[in-house]
Scaffold this motif. Sequence first.
Motif, PDB file in Angstrom:
ATOM      1  N   HIS A 198       1.002  -1.227   0.120  1.00  0.00           N
ATOM      2  CA  HIS A 198      -0.058   0.126   0.006  1.00  0.00           C
ATOM      3  C   HIS A 198       0.816   1.161   0.108  1.00  0.00           C
ATOM      4  CE1 HIS A 198      -3.763  -2.320   1.021  1.00  0.00           C
ATOM      5  NE2 HIS A 198      -2.873  -3.032   1.721  1.00  0.00           N
ATOM      6  N   PRO A 199       0.714   2.161  -1.052  1.00  0.00           N
ATOM      7  CA  PRO A 199       1.336   3.419  -0.744  1.00  0.00           C
ATOM      8  C   PRO A 199       0.934   4.144   0.295  1.00  0.00           C
ATOM      9  CG  PRO A 199       0.137   3.143  -2.960  1.00  0.00           C
ATOM     10  CD  PRO A 199      -0.223   1.977  -2.086  1.00  0.00           C
ATOM     11  N   LEU A 200       2.166   4.697   1.225  1.00  0.00           N
ATOM     12  CA  LEU A 200       1.953   5.334   2.262  1.00  0.00           C
ATOM     13  C   LEU A 200       2.282   6.931   2.191  1.00  0.00           C
ATOM     14  CD1 LEU A 200       3.156   2.804   4.762  1.00  0.00           C
ATOM     15  CD2 LEU A 200       0.760   3.389   4.419  1.00  0.00           C
ATOM     16  N   GLY A 201       1.674   7.751   2.868  1.00  0.00           N
ATOM     17  CA  GLY A 201       2.122   9.236   3.063  1.00  0.00           C
ATOM     18  C   GLY A 201       2.222   9.653   4.674  1.00  0.00           C
ATOM     19  N   GLN A 202       2.755  10.935   4.812  1.00  0.00           N
ATOM     20  CA  GLN A 202       2.851  11.461   6.147  1.00  0.00           C
ATOM     21  C   GLN A 202       1.578  11.916   6.704  1.00  0.00           C
ATOM     22  OE1 GLN A 202       5.545  14.601   6.512  1.00  0.00           O
ATOM     23  NE2 GLN A 202       7.196  13.869   5.238  1.00  0.00           N
ATOM     24  N   ASP A 203       0.557  11.842   5.828  1.00  0.00           N
ATOM     25  CA  ASP A 203      -0.827  11.986   6.505  1.00  0.00           C
ATOM     26  C   ASP A 203      -1.475  10.801   6.911  1.00  0.00           C
ATOM     27  OD1 ASP A 203      -0.498  14.978   6.275  1.00  0.00           O
ATOM     28  OD2 ASP A 203      -1.395  15.089   4.282  1.00  0.00           O
TER      29      ASP A 203
END
Length: 572
Positions: A198-203
Amino acid sequence: MLTDLDKAFDAEIANLTQPGTQFAVKQGTVRGAEMPVFENAPPSMREYFDLFFGAQAAREFTVYEDERRTFGEIFEEAKHIASALQHEYGIAKGDRVAIAMRNYPEWISAYVGIIYLGAVAVPLNAWWTTEELEYGLTHSGTSLVIADEERLRRISRIEGLTIPKICVRTSASVCSENGARPLKDMLAASPREMWYVHPLGQDDDVTLMYTSGSTGNPKGAVSTHGGLLHGAMNYLASGLAMLALAEKEGTKLPEQQVMLLNVPLFHITGSVPVLLISIAIGRKLVIMYKWDPTEALRLIEKERATYFVGVPTMSLELLQHPDRDKYDTSTLLDIAAGGAPRPAEHVKRLTDAFAARPAIGYGLTETNGVGAGNIRDNYLAKPNSTGRASKPMVEIGIKDEDGSNMPAGERGEVCIRSAANVRGYWRNPQATLESFSPDGWFHTGDIGYLDDDGYVFIVDRKKDIIIRGGENIAAQEVEAAIYAHPAVAEASVVGLPDERMGEIVGAVVYLKPGEQVERESLLQFLTEDLAKFKIPERIWIVKEPLPKLGSGKIDKVSLRTRYRAEHLGKAA
């Protein structure tokens, strides 16, 4: 006036964070508020783990009894756990996965694996009762729990709980009896690679950690990847600045730092400044299952520990240990503390007894552990202070009831703003609104002031919380348990000063007319609903109704003043 150490530290931080460096700082927007951020922070904790575990792979990471494992081995197990949770149980990005165990190497691999997958790690307090564990599991909406034997037995007593249970350090027969699957069986049945990353981001959410509130039920503080990253990187920047100063002073540093891990990993201190920073700097963790001062001294000598951190109680017990001088503690460089105030007199005593330098930090679950710190000679000079705001991220303000800043020396509520703050409380928008302002400040509930040098002094608490050995206890929760006794008419719970624990729980109880209850009987009654550390250590059963305010509420201020004085008088 700032000390030479303050000025030198500030200069190193400025050098570390200038444009073009790894720790370069810029102004950014976090949940609508402008504040400093690290320009080169990784996209998520997944990249943080890839970077630092990769760099430290061959080094020894964990020591637990006779077991020794490298960073590479722990990371491989963590990624295998991530894959197994996905393949075997369909755990996906954003799902909550709980960890309910004492300190083990598997706690670390489970935590890292859950986060690496993109799920949300929910570390549960291992001292909680069955009822408290039930609250944490149901309130968080946990999809699966990974537990050791003692926690597994408690969780299995929860009626109607249907989530899968994975057992660690538990025999196959006990796992089976309690409807759990051994971790090694889960790993054996699953491939090592995730079928989808799964792509992950800071939010994106990353952790949900419970912290005791003044209104009883604990609140779940939800951090994003960005919050956790900025908390870890802030600690790293401070550590690198201190390392640069040590090198300039000619201090001989060991090839590998070694930390005695005696604080619970389920606390914010254990998970951020201890675990995440150890991963980044390649620090070895010598794991204690539970605190024992004799065993701590033995392990410090055997493993050549360089760093020790715990609640002030722990360093005091080392200091006062009758056999302290029989152990070689000369490798210790720092003896840090957090979670509760350290009495000022202990600071000099520690300095005289150990070659290590004492330090103290101030942070909360809601700030991912970052806040303020006081170190070395500065701590000796101002032992009642928890230090200055931690550079380069943290701002500390003393606010009045209207949210305006108070001048130096004036008391108000201690408020903290940084990109490390959590985003709010899980399923509790009202508490989030009350504690987190739109301009990014977290209202701690602590009362304090800043001196002219920006040093923070905590003098009281706005919220009705007792801090016993680093554990937050809501007075209202203990009062509710006492009121459940049929003979009790009125009760008030207060914190009592204690040299060893910082505070202990005291209770003043007025019984219904005609009722008689012995203290021992009341204490036994309370064990049914309260974790051991929440049970009052002193109980006064009084003959008159408790004093009231004009509003009709119990006058807790006068009770606290009276019984603290009585407690100290009897203890003298």
